[in-house]
Design a protein around this motif. Structure first.
Motif, PDB file in Angstrom:
ATOM      1  N   LEU A   1       0.884  -1.155   0.000  1.00  0.00           N
ATOM      2  CA  LEU A   1       0.000   0.000   0.000  1.00  0.00           C
ATOM      3  C   LEU A   1       0.919   1.201   0.000  1.00  0.00           C
ATOM      4  O   LEU A   1       2.096   1.092   0.202  1.00  0.00           O
ATOM      5  CB  LEU A   1      -0.798   0.055   1.300  1.00  0.00           C
ATOM      6  N   GLY A   2       0.307   2.347  -0.200  1.00  0.00           N
ATOM      7  CA  GLY A   2       1.112   3.542  -0.075  1.00  0.00           C
ATOM      8  C   GLY A   2       1.876   3.813  -1.350  1.00  0.00           C
ATOM      9  O   GLY A   2       1.793   3.076  -2.313  1.00  0.00           O
ATOM     10  N   GLN A   3       2.632   4.890  -1.333  1.00  0.00           N
ATOM     11  CA  GLN A   3       3.111   5.409  -2.599  1.00  0.00           C
ATOM     12  C   GLN A   3       4.546   5.035  -2.908  1.00  0.00           C
ATOM     13  O   GLN A   3       4.838   4.384  -3.878  1.00  0.00           O
ATOM     14  CB  GLN A   3       2.999   6.932  -2.590  1.00  0.00           C
ATOM     15  N   ARG A   4       5.403   5.440  -2.069  1.00  0.00           N
ATOM     16  CA  ARG A   4       6.824   5.246  -2.334  1.00  0.00           C
ATOM     17  C   ARG A   4       7.455   4.652  -1.089  1.00  0.00           C
ATOM     18  O   ARG A   4       6.875   4.723  -0.026  1.00  0.00           O
ATOM     19  CB  ARG A   4       7.496   6.590  -2.611  1.00  0.00           C
TER      20      ARG A   4
ATOM     21  N   ALA B   1      10.448   8.059   2.846  1.00  0.00           N
ATOM     22  CA  ALA B   1      11.585   8.897   2.459  1.00  0.00           C
ATOM     23  C   ALA B   1      12.812   8.611   3.327  1.00  0.00           C
ATOM     24  O   ALA B   1      13.923   8.492   2.822  1.00  0.00           O
ATOM     25  CB  ALA B   1      11.198  10.360   2.554  1.00  0.00           C
TER      26      ALA B   1
ATOM     27  N   ILE C   1       5.026  -2.552   7.761  1.00  0.00           N
ATOM     28  CA  ILE C   1       4.102  -3.076   6.766  1.00  0.00           C
ATOM     29  C   ILE C   1       4.613  -2.771   5.356  1.00  0.00           C
ATOM     30  O   ILE C   1       4.216  -3.388   4.388  1.00  0.00           O
ATOM     31  CB  ILE C   1       2.682  -2.522   6.996  1.00  0.00           C
ATOM     32  N   ARG C   2       5.517  -1.799   5.248  1.00  0.00           N
ATOM     33  CA  ARG C   2       6.053  -1.493   3.914  1.00  0.00           C
ATOM     34  C   ARG C   2       7.375  -2.180   3.641  1.00  0.00           C
ATOM     35  O   ARG C   2       8.025  -1.921   2.640  1.00  0.00           O
ATOM     36  CB  ARG C   2       6.250   0.005   3.784  1.00  0.00           C
TER      37      ARG C   2
ATOM     38  N   VAL D   1       0.424  -0.642  19.564  1.00  0.00           N
ATOM     39  CA  VAL D   1       0.957   0.071  18.405  1.00  0.00           C
ATOM     40  C   VAL D   1       1.176   1.542  18.739  1.00  0.00           C
ATOM     41  O   VAL D   1       2.198   2.148  18.411  1.00  0.00           O
ATOM     42  CB  VAL D   1      -0.017  -0.076  17.213  1.00  0.00           C
ATOM     43  N   LEU D   2       0.203   2.123  19.454  1.00  0.00           N
ATOM     44  CA  LEU D   2       0.265   3.546  19.786  1.00  0.00           C
ATOM     45  C   LEU D   2       1.444   3.836  20.706  1.00  0.00           C
ATOM     46  O   LEU D   2       2.226   4.763  20.463  1.00  0.00           O
ATOM     47  CB  LEU D   2      -1.049   3.971  20.439  1.00  0.00           C
TER      48      LEU D   2
ATOM     49  N   HIS E   1       4.680   3.639  19.030  1.00  0.00           N
ATOM     50  CA  HIS E   1       4.850   4.764  18.131  1.00  0.00           C
ATOM     51  C   HIS E   1       5.273   6.007  18.893  1.00  0.00           C
ATOM     52  O   HIS E   1       6.160   6.743  18.471  1.00  0.00           O
ATOM     53  CB  HIS E   1       3.551   5.021  17.386  1.00  0.00           C
TER      54      HIS E   1
ATOM     55  N   PHE F   1       8.891   2.306  12.633  1.00  0.00           N
ATOM     56  CA  PHE F   1       8.572   0.900  12.375  1.00  0.00           C
ATOM     57  C   PHE F   1       7.383   0.739  11.456  1.00  0.00           C
ATOM     58  O   PHE F   1       7.304  -0.185  10.677  1.00  0.00           O
ATOM     59  CB  PHE F   1       8.344   0.141  13.689  1.00  0.00           C
ATOM     60  N   ILE F   2       6.452   1.675  11.543  1.00  0.00           N
ATOM     61  CA  ILE F   2       5.295   1.490  10.693  1.00  0.00           C
ATOM     62  C   ILE F   2       5.479   2.230   9.381  1.00  0.00           C
ATOM     63  O   ILE F   2       4.607   2.191   8.530  1.00  0.00           O
ATOM     64  CB  ILE F   2       3.997   1.964  11.363  1.00  0.00           C
TER      65      ILE F   2
ATOM     66  N   ALA G   1       5.537   5.469   8.639  1.00  0.00           N
ATOM     67  CA  ALA G   1       4.465   6.444   8.479  1.00  0.00           C
ATOM     68  C   ALA G   1       4.596   7.144   7.139  1.00  0.00           C
ATOM     69  O   ALA G   1       5.682   7.287   6.597  1.00  0.00           O
ATOM     70  CB  ALA G   1       4.517   7.469   9.591  1.00  0.00           C
ATOM     71  N   ALA G   2       3.468   7.536   6.640  1.00  0.00           N
ATOM     72  CA  ALA G   2       3.451   8.104   5.300  1.00  0.00           C
ATOM     73  C   ALA G   2       4.469   9.223   5.153  1.00  0.00           C
ATOM     74  O   ALA G   2       4.435  10.203   5.878  1.00  0.00           O
ATOM     75  CB  ALA G   2       2.060   8.624   4.980  1.00  0.00           C
ATOM     76  N   ALA G   3       5.349   9.047   4.219  1.00  0.00           N
ATOM     77  CA  ALA G   3       6.368  10.035   3.868  1.00  0.00           C
ATOM     78  C   ALA G   3       6.897  10.791   5.055  1.00  0.00           C
ATOM     79  O   ALA G   3       6.735  11.974   5.186  1.00  0.00           O
ATOM     80  CB  ALA G   3       5.826  11.020   2.843  1.00  0.00           C
TER      81      ALA G   3
ATOM     82  N   GLY H   1      -4.410   6.678  -1.114  1.00  0.00           N
ATOM     83  CA  GLY H   1      -3.301   5.855  -0.650  1.00  0.00           C
ATOM     84  C   GLY H   1      -3.526   5.187   0.693  1.00  0.00           C
ATOM     85  O   GLY H   1      -2.595   4.681   1.306  1.00  0.00           O
TER      86      GLY H   1
ATOM     87  N   PHE I   1      -5.639   8.640  14.154  1.00  0.00           N
ATOM     88  CA  PHE I   1      -4.459   7.770  14.179  1.00  0.00           C
ATOM     89  C   PHE I   1      -3.688   7.852  12.863  1.00  0.00           C
ATOM     90  O   PHE I   1      -2.468   7.828  12.847  1.00  0.00           O
ATOM     91  CB  PHE I   1      -4.879   6.311  14.426  1.00  0.00           C
TER      92      PHE I   1
ATOM     93  N   ARG J   1      -0.079   9.400  12.656  1.00  0.00           N
ATOM     94  CA  ARG J   1       0.597   8.916  11.462  1.00  0.00           C
ATOM     95  C   ARG J   1       1.077   7.481  11.574  1.00  0.00           C
ATOM     96  O   ARG J   1       2.243   7.163  11.353  1.00  0.00           O
ATOM     97  CB  ARG J   1       1.727   9.863  11.061  1.00  0.00           C
ATOM     98  N   ILE J   2       0.117   6.611  11.914  1.00  0.00           N
ATOM     99  CA  ILE J   2       0.345   5.172  11.858  1.00  0.00           C
ATOM    100  C   ILE J   2      -0.288   4.676  10.560  1.00  0.00           C
ATOM    101  O   ILE J   2      -1.295   5.217  10.113  1.00  0.00           O
ATOM    102  CB  ILE J   2      -0.293   4.466  13.073  1.00  0.00           C
ATOM    103  N   HIS J   3       0.322   3.662   9.970  1.00  0.00           N
ATOM    104  CA  HIS J   3      -0.183   3.160   8.698  1.00  0.00           C
ATOM    105  C   HIS J   3      -1.655   2.735   8.828  1.00  0.00           C
ATOM    106  O   HIS J   3      -2.015   1.999   9.752  1.00  0.00           O
ATOM    107  CB  HIS J   3       0.655   1.970   8.242  1.00  0.00           C
TER     108      HIS J   3
ATOM    109  N   ILE K   1      -2.703  -0.851   9.633  1.00  0.00           N
ATOM    110  CA  ILE K   1      -2.504  -1.285  11.015  1.00  0.00           C
ATOM    111  C   ILE K   1      -3.589  -0.703  11.915  1.00  0.00           C
ATOM    112  O   ILE K   1      -4.175  -1.397  12.733  1.00  0.00           O
ATOM    113  CB  ILE K   1      -1.107  -0.862  11.495  1.00  0.00           C
TER     114      ILE K   1
ATOM    115  N   GLU L   1       2.424  11.743  -1.658  1.00  0.00           N
ATOM    116  CA  GLU L   1       2.030  12.466  -0.459  1.00  0.00           C
ATOM    117  C   GLU L   1       3.014  13.581  -0.112  1.00  0.00           C
ATOM    118  O   GLU L   1       2.619  14.691   0.258  1.00  0.00           O
ATOM    119  CB  GLU L   1       1.906  11.479   0.703  1.00  0.00           C
ATOM    120  N   LEU L   2       4.289  13.274  -0.256  1.00  0.00           N
ATOM    121  CA  LEU L   2       5.308  14.264   0.089  1.00  0.00           C
ATOM    122  C   LEU L   2       5.150  15.503  -0.794  1.00  0.00           C
ATOM    123  O   LEU L   2       5.144  16.637  -0.315  1.00  0.00           O
ATOM    124  CB  LEU L   2       6.694  13.631  -0.112  1.00  0.00           C
TER     125      LEU L   2
ATOM    126  N   ILE M   1      -4.672   0.201  -5.881  1.00  0.00           N
ATOM    127  CA  ILE M   1      -4.472  -0.020  -4.453  1.00  0.00           C
ATOM    128  C   ILE M   1      -3.279   0.803  -3.950  1.00  0.00           C
ATOM    129  O   ILE M   1      -3.130   1.043  -2.771  1.00  0.00           O
ATOM    130  CB  ILE M   1      -4.279  -1.533  -4.169  1.00  0.00           C
ATOM    131  N   PHE M   2      -2.416   1.269  -4.850  1.00  0.00           N
ATOM    132  CA  PHE M   2      -1.293   2.125  -4.471  1.00  0.00           C
ATOM    133  C   PHE M   2      -1.689   3.583  -4.372  1.00  0.00           C
ATOM    134  O   PHE M   2      -0.899   4.448  -4.035  1.00  0.00           O
ATOM    135  CB  PHE M   2      -0.145   1.997  -5.482  1.00  0.00           C
TER     136      PHE M   2
END
Lengths: 344, 346, 306
Positions: free
Chosen positions: A5-8, A11, A274-275, A323-324, A327, A339-340, A342-344, C55, C103, C108-110, C113, C187-188, C249-250
C-alpha cells in the motif's frame, strides 16, 4: 512501486536509528508478556503452571510457524492474506489424502503432497505478484475467496472424522514429552532467523523491502526474492496444517477462517514495517505469544459472564494500545514513525 | 529469456486456476442438469435452506430430503445455503427464490428476524413458506416442521448432563461452549438451559464461552476452562463444531470420564468419543427423517393436501405425523449412548 | 479509462449470459428487488474509493456498521425517538471513523494497522455494549427507510443514487477531490504543494465511518434487527469491488464510475450464480477469479500498449 500500500518507500528509512526499532519492539513485547503472566498468575496461580504455559505455546504454534513466513513476505514489502484459506484447503486435502474412506495414502505421501500443494500455492501467489504484476494484497485477496470456495467443493458438506493414527500422531504425539508442533515451531523459528540474519538471501529480503529500486540497481533479482518468500510462506502454512490440524479429530471446511488476520496482527504488533525493510522474526514470535496469552488470561481472570462479551473489545484495544505506545516511544526517541513507515 | 520463462509459468498458473474453476463449475452445473431435465406436468419446486451449508448436520438432512423428493417423483429439490452461515446471504437466497416463483421455501433461519423479513416478503408473492429445524415469527411462515423447540433442546441438554453426572442431586461446575456470542439459536438454547439448571441447585454454571465456529478455538477454550476451573464436572458443546473440539480437549487432558462432555452433533462425528468414554451422551434427532418430513410437508402444502387447521400429515415412510397448531411434530429427541450409537449412520 | 471499459464489457457479457440462461433474471422487477442486496456494499464502496485513491485503506467499515446499528438498537430500546437514535448511530459511526482518522493523520500510523486494530476493537465494543443480544421490533414507519419504495424504486437505492452523484461530483469536480488524487499520487509532493494532507485524511476516514453508520441504520430498518454481528467480512467485499472498478491499491488512480461498475459486476455475478447454479461456494470462486483476472488482463493490455 510494488508496495503493499502507499506510494513510495518511506523517504527516511535506512540504517542508523532504524536498526534499533525491531530490538526495542521485541524488548517491549517481552516486558508486556512477563507482566501479563505475572499479574494473571498473582490472581490465579494456575496460570503460571508449567502445563498452562506449555498449552499456551502449543496454541500459538501455528501462528508462530506461519508468522515466520509472513514476516519474510512483509519484509519484502508484500503481504499474503490468503494463508487462512490456504490452511483450510490444506487441512481438507490432507484429510482427503489420508482418510481410508477417501484416498487412504500412507502418512509419508500425505505429508509430501500437503507440503507440495502449500508450496505450489505460494508459488502461484508469487508469480501473480511478480510476473503478473498484481498487487499482493489483491492477488491474495482473490486467493482468499477462491481457496475457500474450492475447500467447500472438496468437502462437499461432509467432515472427515477418520484421520488414521499415523496422521493423528503428528498432532497429538511428541518427543521427550514435548509435542511435535513445538519442535517444529522451534525449528522454523531457528531456520527463519538464520535465513533473515545470516544469509545473502536474508539481506536481499531486507534490501528488496527497503528500497526495491535501489535493490534493482544493485542487481538483486527482486522477483526471485519475492517468489521465494511467498513459496516459503506457502510451505510453512502446510507445515502448520500438518502439526496443528491433526490435534483435532475432525477436519471441517471452516478451518483457518480469520487466521490471516491473527497472523498479520502478530507480524505488525511484532514490529515488522508493513512497507517492508525493517522488522524481524523475534518480534513476531513474541507478539504471537502475547496475543495468545491475552485470550487465555481473560479466561483465568474470570471476570464473570458479562466480561466474556468484552473479550474481543479488550483484545482489539490492546493491539491499538501496543501500536500507539510503541509509536509514541519511537517519536520521543526522535525516530518518529519508523517501524510502521508512516506516510512520507 | 528469463522473463519469457516467467511469463509462461504465470500463464500456466492462470490456466491451471481457470481449469480448476471450470471443472468446479461443470460439477456444479451437472448436479442440477439432471434435476432439470425431467419435466412432469405438475412439478413442485421445493427449496431447502440450511443455516449453514457445509455442516454434516444439514448435509444429512438434505439426504433425507432427497429421498422424499425421489419418492414423490414430481418434486424438484434445491438445496443451497450460505457457506459462512450469514443470515443476510440466506435472506438474499429467499428473495431470489421468491422471484423465481418456486412453490415452497423451507427455511432453517440462522437469525429469525433477518430471515423473517425476507420470508414475509416471499409470502406476499404467493410462495409457500415453512420453517424447519429452527423457527421464525408465526406470521412469517405457514407451518414449522418441529423436531424440537429451543426449550426442548435446552432442557434435554441439561437433563442429559445431570443424568450423566449422576446421583440424586447432581453436583458440580459446568460450562457452555457456544458458537458465537450473537448466535440467535444458541442464545435461545442457553436461556432455556439456565432456566432448567434451576432444577439442579448444585449444578453451577461457571462460564459461557464463544468458539466462533472454530473447532480449534473450542479446543483451546476448553483447555483453559479445565485449568481455570479445576472443579469442572461437565462441558456443553452446543454447536456441532464446538462439541468435538471440547471433547478432544478433555480427552487430551486425560480427564475423560471425570469431566463429561455433552452437546448436539451427528452421531458419526462423535462415535469415537462415545466409545472412549469422553462423551456419555450425544443429544440429537434423526436428521434424515427431519429432511424427509420437511419435503413431505412442503409437497403436501404445495399440492393442497395440507392446509391450516389440519391435525395430521401423511408422511410416507414415517407414517402419519401429528400437527399441533402450526407445528408438524417429528417426534422424540434422541440421546445417543455407547449402547445405541452404532445403530445410527448419519 | 481502459480498466473501466474492460469492466463494463464484462458486465455486459454477464448480463447477456443472464438473458440467455435466465430470462426472468434480467426483468426490471427482479433487478430492482435484487438491487437492495448491494446497498451496504455500494454505500461503503464510495468512501473506500476516496480512501484508496488517497493511498489509504479502511478495514473497520463492517465493524463500524455493527457498532452503529447496536447503538441505534440500544437507544431505541431505551425509548429514544428513532430519528434521534438514528442520528446518534450515524454520529457514533462518524466518531469511530474520526478515531481512525486521528491515528492515520495526526499520529501517522499506517492505516492498514490502525484499521486492523479497530476492526477487532469496534466489533468487540458492539458485542460488549449489546451483550450479544439483538434488538428488533422497529415501527413500520422506520422500516420504510429500508423496505419502502418510491415509484417502485426501493428507498435504499434512491439513497444510493444520491450518494453516488455527490461522490462523483466531489471526486471529479472539486478541489477536495483533486487533493485526494494528489495525496495518493505522491504524499510528500502534496504536502509541499500546500495540500492539507492531514485534514483531508481525517475527513476521509470520518466520512467512511459516517457511511458505515448510515449503512448500519438502513440495515436495521431493512431487516428489522440491530445486532453486533452484522457486516462481518464486508470490508473485503468492498475492497474487492473498488479494486475491480479500477482503483489503484497504491493510490492516485480511480473513479467513482469505475467503483460503481465494480460494485455492479460483483453484485450481478453473485446474484446470477446464486440464481442459476445455486451453489454458494461457486460465488466465492467466480468473484476471486474475476478479481485477479481483471487486474491481469489490464496489466497485459497496458504492457502491450507501452
Amino acid at each position: 512501486m510494488k508496495r503493499v500500500l502507499g506510494q513510495r518507500p518511506a523517504a527516511v528509512r535506512d540504517g542508523g536509528a532504524g536498526a534499533r526499532a525491531p530490538a526495542r519492539r521485541s524488548l517491549m513485547l517481552a516486558g508486556i508478556l512477563i507482566l501479563v503472566i505475572g499479574v494473571v498468575s498473582a490472581v490465579n496461580p494456575a496460570f503460571a503452571s508449567l502445563r498452562n504455559l506449555g498449552d499456551l505455546l502449543v496454541q500459538s504454534a501455528p501462528v508462530i510457524i506461519v508468522g515466520c513466513g509472513m514476516t519474510l513476505v512483509v519484509l519484502t514489502g508484500e503481504i499474503d492474506i490468503s494463508v487462512g484459506s490456504l490452511l483450510g484447503l490444506l487441512a481438507a486435502l490432507m484429510g482427503v489424502f489420508a482418510s481410508p474412506q477417501h484416498w487412504g495414502l500412507p502418512t509419508a505421501v500425505v505429508i509430501g503432497l500437503t507440503l507440495a500443494v502449500g508450496t505450489g500455492a505460494g508459488l502461484l501467489n508469487g508469480l501473480l505478484v511478480t510476473v503478473g504484476r498484481v498487487p499482493s494484497i489483491i492477488a491474495t485477496l482473490a486467493m482468499l475467496t477462491i481457496l475457500r470456495g474450492v475447500t467447500e467443493f472438496i468437502m462437499g458438506g461432509r467432515w472427515i472424522t477418520d484421520l488414521p493414527p499415523g496422521i493423528r500422531a503428528l498432532g497429538t504425539g511428541g518427543a521427550l514429552g514435548v509435542p511435535w508442533c513445538l519442535w517444529v515451531a522451534a525449528a522454523v523459528v531457528g531456520v527463519s532467523v538464520v535465513i533473515a540474519r545470516r544469509t545473502p538471501l536474508g539481506l536481499r529480503l531486507y534490501a528488496v523491502g527497503g528500497n526495491a529500486e535501489a535493490a534493482g540497481l544493485a542487481r538483486i533479482s527482486t522477483a526471485r526474492v519475492r517468489i521465494f518468500a511467498f513459496m516459503l510462506l506457502g510451505l510453512l502454512t502446510a507445515v502448520a496444517a500438518l502439526v496443528a490440524v491433526p490435534q483435532q479429530s475432525v477436519v471441517e471446511s471452516g478451518i483457518g477462517v480469520g487466521f490471516e488476520l491473527v497472523v498479520v496482527t502478530a507480524v505488525v504488533v511484532g514490529g515488522t514495517a508493513i512497507r517492508g525493510g525493517t522488522g524481524g522474526i523475534a518480534g513476531t514470535v513474541l507478539a504471537a505469544l502475547l496475543l495468545g496469552s491475552i485470550r487465555t488470561a481473560l479466561v483465568f481472570l474470570n471476570f464473570g459472564e458479562t466480561a466474556t462479551y468484552w473479550e474481543r473489545g479488550i483484545q482489539g484495544g490492546f493491539i491499538l494500545a501496543a501500536v500507539l505506545v510503541d509509536h509514541l516511544v519511537a517519536a520521543r526517541q526522535g525516530s518518529g514513525g519508523r517501524f510502521i513507515g508512516a506516510a512520507a | 529469456m528469463k522473463s519469457s520463462a516467467g511469463v509462461w509459468c504465470a500463464a500456466l498458473g492462470v490456466i491451471a486456476a481457470v481449469a480448476i474453476t471450470a471443472a468446479a463449475v461443470a460439477g456444479g452445473v451437472s448436479g442440477h442438469e439432471g434435476a432439470r431435465a425431467e419435466t412432469a406436468a405438475k412439478k413442485i419446486t421445493i427449496c431447502l435452506l440450511p443455516k449453514k451449508k457445509g455442516l454434516p448436520y444439514f448435509t444429512t438432512c438434505a439426504k433425507g430430503a432427497e429421498e422424499a423428493a425421489k419418492e414423490l417423483g414430481n418434486v424438484e429439490l434445491i438445496y443451497d445455503g450460505p457457506t459462512d452461515g450469514s443470515p443476510e446471504k440466506a435472506a438474499g437466497m429467499v428473495d431470489r427464490w421468491a422471484l423465481q416463483k418456486v412453490d415452497v421455501i423451507a427455511v432453517s433461519p440462522n437469525d429469525p428476524e433477518v430471515l423473517g423479513q425476507a420470508m414475509k416478503k416471499a409470502r406476499q408473492k404467493g410462495v409457500h413458506i415453512i420453517t424447519w429445524d429452527a423457527d421464525a415469527a408465526p406470521d412469517a411462515r405457514e407451518f414449522m416442521v418441529n423436531q424440537a423447540t429451543g426449550r426442548d433442546i435446552g432442557y434435554a441438554l441439561v437433563d442429559t448432563m445431570a443424568k450423566d453426572i449422576g446421583g440424586a442431586e447432581p453436583e458440580g461446575e459446568v460450562a457452555i461452549i457456544t458458537a458465537t456470542l450473537t448466535a440467535a439459536n444458541q442464545n435461545e438454547w442457553i436461556k432455556h438451559m439456565k432456566e432448567r439448571l434451576g432444577k439442579y441447585p448444585k449444578l453451577t454454571l461457571v462460564a459461557v464461552k464463544p468458539s466462533n465456529e472454530d473447532q480449534r478455538l473450542a479446543f483451546q477454550v476448553t483447555q483453559d476452562l479445565l485449568k481455570a476451573h479445576p472443579k469442572l464436572k461437565g462441558i456443553f458443546g452446543i454447536s456441532s463444531v464446538a462439541f468435538p473440539g471440547a471433547a478432544e480437549a478433555v480427552k487430551q487432558s486425560g480427564r475423560s470420564g471425570a469431566v463429561l462432555v455433552t452437546g448436539l452433533a451427528t452421531p458419526n462425528d462423535m462415535k469415537a468419543y462415545v466409545h472412549d468414554g469422553t462423551v456419555r451422551s450425544v443429544v440429537l434427532w434423526n436428521t434424515g427423517d427431519l429432511g424427509y418430513l420437511t419435503v413431505r410437508a412442503a409437497a403436501a402444502l404445495a399440492s393442497g393436501t395440507l392446509k391450516a387447521g389440519d391435525h395430521e400429515l401423511d408422511a410416507g415412510r414415517l407414517g402419519t405425523k401429528k400437527i399441533e397448531g402450526d407445528q408438524i411434530l417429528l417426534g422424540q429427541i434422541l440421546v445417543f449412548t455407547k449402547d445405541n450409537i452404532d445403530d445410527f449412520d448419519f | 479509462m481502459l480498466h473501466e471499459g474492460v469492466i463494463a464489457l464484462l458486465l455486459i457479457l454477464v448480463m447477456v449470459l443472464a438473458a440467455w440462461l435466465e430470462p426472468g433474471f434480467i426483468s426490471v422487477g427482479a433487478q430492482l428487488e435484487l438491487s437492495t442486496h448491494a446497498f451496504e456494499l455500494a454505500l461503503l464502496a464510495l468512501p473506500m474509493t476516496f480512501i484508496i485513491i488517497a493511498g489509504g485503506i479502511d478495514l473497520s467499515a463492517g465493524s463500524t456498521m455493527a457498532l452503529a446499528s447496536v447503538t441505534l438498537g440500544l437507544l431505541h430500546q431505551a425509548g429514544t425517538p428513532l430519528w434521534l437514535a438514528s442520528a446518534a448511530a450515524v454520529s457514533v459511526g462518524a466518531a469511530a471513523g474520526a478515531v481512525n482518522g486521528i491515528f492515520v493523520s495526526a499520529v501517522r500510523i499506517h492505516p492498514l494497522i490502525v484499521t486492523l486494530a479497530t476492526l477487532a476493537a469496534y466489533r468487540g465494543l458492539a458485542e460488549g455494549i449489546s451483550l450479544g443480544r439483538p434488538v428488533s421490533g422497529f415501527p413500520e414507519g422506520f422500516q420504510w427507510i429500508g423496505a419502502g419504495t418510491v415509484l417502485g424504486v426501493p428507498v435504499p437505492v434512491l439513497v444510493l443514487i444520491v450518494a453516488v452523484m455527490v461522490a462523483g461530483v466531489v471526486l471529479s469536480r472539486t478541489v477536495a477531490g483533486h487533493w485526494v488524487y494528489t495525496i495518493g499520487g505522491n504524499e510528500l509532493a502534496a504536502r509541499h504543494c500546500g495540500v492539507p494532507v492531514g485534514r483531508v485524511q481525517f475527513g476521509l476516514y470520518t466520512l467512511s465511518g459516517m457511511a458505515a453508520g448510515l449503512a448500519g441504520v438502513v440495515f436495521a430498518a431493512r431487516r428489522n434487527t440491530a445486532k453486533a454481528d452484522i457486516g462481518a467480512g464486508i470490508e473485503l467485499e468492498v475492497i474487492t469491488a473498488v479494486v475491480l472498478g479500477g482503483v489503484s491499491i497504491f493510490g492516485g488512480r480511480g473513479t467513482i464510475t469505475g467503483t460503481v461498475l465494480g460494485v455492479a459486476l460483483i453484485h450481478e455475478l453473485r446474484e446470477l450464480v446464486g440464481w442459476h447454479w445455486r451453489r454458494d461456494e461457486l460465488i466465492l470462486i467466480v468473484i476471486g477469479v474475476i478479481l485477479v483476472g481483471s487486474v491481469l488482463l489490464n496489466n497485459l493490455a497496458s504492457r502491450r500498449r507501452a
